[in-house]
Design a protein around this motif. Sequence first.
Motif, PDB file in Angstrom:
ATOM      1  N   UNK A 231      -5.572   2.433  12.171  1.00  0.00           N
ATOM      2  CA  UNK A 231      -4.921   2.661  13.467  1.00  0.00           C
ATOM      3  C   UNK A 231      -4.058   1.460  13.868  1.00  0.00           C
ATOM      4  N   UNK A 232      -4.539   0.250  13.603  1.00  0.00           N
ATOM      5  CA  UNK A 232      -3.744  -0.952  13.900  1.00  0.00           C
ATOM      6  C   UNK A 232      -2.473  -0.999  13.063  1.00  0.00           C
ATOM      7  N   UNK A 233      -2.589  -0.664  11.789  1.00  0.00           N
ATOM      8  CA  UNK A 233      -1.420  -0.659  10.909  1.00  0.00           C
ATOM      9  C   UNK A 233      -0.417   0.384  11.388  1.00  0.00           C
ATOM     10  N   UNK A 234      -0.910   1.557  11.781  1.00  0.00           N
ATOM     11  CA  UNK A 234      -0.025   2.618  12.262  1.00  0.00           C
ATOM     12  C   UNK A 234       0.703   2.181  13.531  1.00  0.00           C
ATOM     13  N   UNK A 235      -0.011   1.550  14.452  1.00  0.00           N
ATOM     14  CA  UNK A 235       0.597   1.081  15.699  1.00  0.00           C
ATOM     15  C   UNK A 235       1.671   0.031  15.423  1.00  0.00           C
ATOM     16  N   UNK A 236       1.382  -0.909  14.538  1.00  0.00           N
ATOM     17  CA  UNK A 236       2.353  -1.951  14.211  1.00  0.00           C
ATOM     18  C   UNK A 236       3.575  -1.373  13.507  1.00  0.00           C
ATOM     19  N   UNK A 237       3.354  -0.394  12.628  1.00  0.00           N
ATOM     20  CA  UNK A 237       4.476   0.225  11.924  1.00  0.00           C
ATOM     21  C   UNK A 237       5.357   0.994  12.906  1.00  0.00           C
ATOM     22  N   UNK A 238       4.746   1.719  13.844  1.00  0.00           N
ATOM     23  CA  UNK A 238       5.525   2.447  14.850  1.00  0.00           C
ATOM     24  C   UNK A 238       6.334   1.483  15.710  1.00  0.00           C
ATOM     25  N   UNK A 239       5.709   0.395  16.119  1.00  0.00           N
ATOM     26  CA  UNK A 239       6.401  -0.609  16.925  1.00  0.00           C
ATOM     27  C   UNK A 239       7.577  -1.205  16.160  1.00  0.00           C
ATOM     28  N   UNK A 240       7.386  -1.496  14.884  1.00  0.00           N
ATOM     29  CA  UNK A 240       8.444  -2.072  14.061  1.00  0.00           C
ATOM     30  C   UNK A 240       9.598  -1.093  13.897  1.00  0.00           C
ATOM     31  N   UNK A 241       9.271   0.202  13.703  1.00  0.00           N
ATOM     32  CA  UNK A 241      10.329   1.208  13.540  1.00  0.00           C
ATOM     33  C   UNK A 241      11.132   1.374  14.827  1.00  0.00           C
ATOM     34  N   UNK A 242      10.457   1.362  15.976  1.00  0.00           N
ATOM     35  CA  UNK A 242      11.172   1.473  17.249  1.00  0.00           C
ATOM     36  C   UNK A 242      12.074   0.261  17.462  1.00  0.00           C
ATOM     37  N   UNK A 243      11.590  -0.912  17.086  1.00  0.00           N
ATOM     38  CA  UNK A 243      12.369  -2.137  17.240  1.00  0.00           C
ATOM     39  C   UNK A 243      13.618  -2.090  16.368  1.00  0.00           C
ATOM     40  N   UNK A 244      13.515  -1.548  15.165  1.00  0.00           N
ATOM     41  CA  UNK A 244      14.651  -1.468  14.256  1.00  0.00           C
ATOM     42  C   UNK A 244      15.681  -0.447  14.749  1.00  0.00           C
ATOM     43  N   UNK A 245      15.240   0.612  15.439  1.00  0.00           N
ATOM     44  CA  UNK A 245      16.155   1.639  15.925  1.00  0.00           C
ATOM     45  C   UNK A 245      16.936   1.171  17.142  1.00  0.00           C
TER      46      UNK A 245
END
Length: 89
Positions: free
Chosen positions: A34-48
Amino acid sequence: MAKLNRVVLAGIGIAGVSFLSSKNNREKARVMLNNVKTKADSWMKKKKHNKSPMTKIGHSDPHDIADNKMVSEGAMYSVDYYNMVEQEE
């Protein structure tokens, strides 16, 4: 080579099953995923998100070579000015 790959995959599978056989370890793995998923989602939003020049002010990107060069040259100007004032005294 293919036989070695199968042995390695079987070993990983057995290690995974033995690790996840404990309820405590399953809970740790679930929290970690769940932590990895949250960090990946945050990173993808930041890149967009497109950054405007105003959001960049004060937060230099370490990979922006031109901006870092400008900052370093600005720092040298103040050091040179300080040295010039000191030498005049």
